[in-house]
Write a protein that holds these residues in place. Structure first.
Motif, PDB file in Angstrom:
ATOM      1  N   CYS A  28       0.816  -1.219   0.000  1.00  0.00           N
ATOM      2  CA  CYS A  28       0.000   0.000   0.000  1.00  0.00           C
ATOM      3  C   CYS A  28       0.850   1.269   0.000  1.00  0.00           C
ATOM      4  N   GLU A  29       2.114   1.182   0.415  1.00  0.00           N
ATOM      5  CA  GLU A  29       2.992   2.351   0.431  1.00  0.00           C
ATOM      6  C   GLU A  29       3.424   2.772  -0.971  1.00  0.00           C
ATOM      7  N   LEU A  30       3.225   1.911  -1.949  1.00  0.00           N
ATOM      8  CA  LEU A  30       3.635   2.217  -3.317  1.00  0.00           C
ATOM      9  C   LEU A  30       2.762   3.296  -3.933  1.00  0.00           C
ATOM     10  N   LYS A  31       1.620   3.573  -3.333  1.00  0.00           N
ATOM     11  CA  LYS A  31       0.692   4.573  -3.880  1.00  0.00           C
ATOM     12  C   LYS A  31       1.249   5.985  -3.774  1.00  0.00           C
ATOM     13  N   ASP A  32       2.095   6.245  -2.787  1.00  0.00           N
ATOM     14  CA  ASP A  32       2.676   7.570  -2.580  1.00  0.00           C
ATOM     15  C   ASP A  32       4.170   7.504  -2.882  1.00  0.00           C
ATOM     16  N   ALA A  33       4.518   7.783  -4.128  1.00  0.00           N
ATOM     17  CA  ALA A  33       5.906   7.632  -4.585  1.00  0.00           C
ATOM     18  C   ALA A  33       6.859   8.552  -3.832  1.00  0.00           C
ATOM     19  N   ASP A  34       6.433   9.779  -3.535  1.00  0.00           N
ATOM     20  CA  ASP A  34       7.330  10.712  -2.837  1.00  0.00           C
ATOM     21  C   ASP A  34       7.629  10.237  -1.421  1.00  0.00           C
ATOM     22  N   ALA A  35       6.607   9.778  -0.717  1.00  0.00           N
ATOM     23  CA  ALA A  35       6.812   9.280   0.650  1.00  0.00           C
ATOM     24  C   ALA A  35       7.699   8.033   0.631  1.00  0.00           C
ATOM     25  N   LEU A  36       7.497   7.166  -0.353  1.00  0.00           N
ATOM     26  CA  LEU A  36       8.318   5.963  -0.473  1.00  0.00           C
ATOM     27  C   LEU A  36       9.772   6.334  -0.745  1.00  0.00           C
ATOM     28  N   ARG A  37       9.973   7.282  -1.633  1.00  0.00           N
ATOM     29  CA  ARG A  37      11.331   7.746  -1.959  1.00  0.00           C
ATOM     30  C   ARG A  37      12.015   8.282  -0.694  1.00  0.00           C
TER      31      ARG A  37
END
Length: 132
Positions: free
Chosen positions: A115-124
């Motif tokens: 589910c974290e893949l939805k927010d690319a900036d937060a994942l980065r």
């Protein structure tokens, strides 16, 4: 094809490595300039992404399969529920044991949830902080 045959066919198609979420994380890590190894079987839990020089590993977990507390992870199966609840509990226990053993071996771990893949900036940001 019966419902049971269809379900069996579907479950056989589920991969344990090189999944779409894992490939997304690998591409992102690579684009950030980090190099890594994959699925080191000599480490507990056979981590998805390994940074041997940094003694860091990343696990990419599917929310349902590893019992995440997001909407997808807390879904309860409608059929054969007892089996699936026990299966996910075993997965969570196995994940916890692997992370404990890695920690004892002085490895740092990071879990990336599907589910974290939805927010690319937060994942980065999460990956940059972990790999710093």
């Amino acid at each position: 094809m019966t419902v049971d045959e269809l379900r069996s066919r579907t479950m056989r198609a589920v991969q344990s490595k090189d999944t779409k979420p894992e490939l997304i994380v690998r591409r992102l890590v690579h684009s950030l300039g980090f190099r890594f190894r994959l699925h080191r079987k000599n480490l507990p839990g056979s981590p998805d992404i390994v940074f041997p020089g940094r003694r860091k590993v990343i696990f990419v977990h599917g929310c349902f399969w590893h019992g995440h507390d997001c909407a997808r992870g807390i879904r309860q199966p409608k059929t054969n529920a007892d089996y699936w609840i026990a299966k996910v509990a075993r997965n969570r226990d196995r994940d916890q044991r692997a992370q404990q053993l890695l920690s004892e071996g002085r490895w740092q771990t990071c879990v990336i949830w599907e589910c974290e893949l939805k927010d690319a900036d937060a994942l980065r940001r999460k990956l940059l902080v972990f790999l710093a």
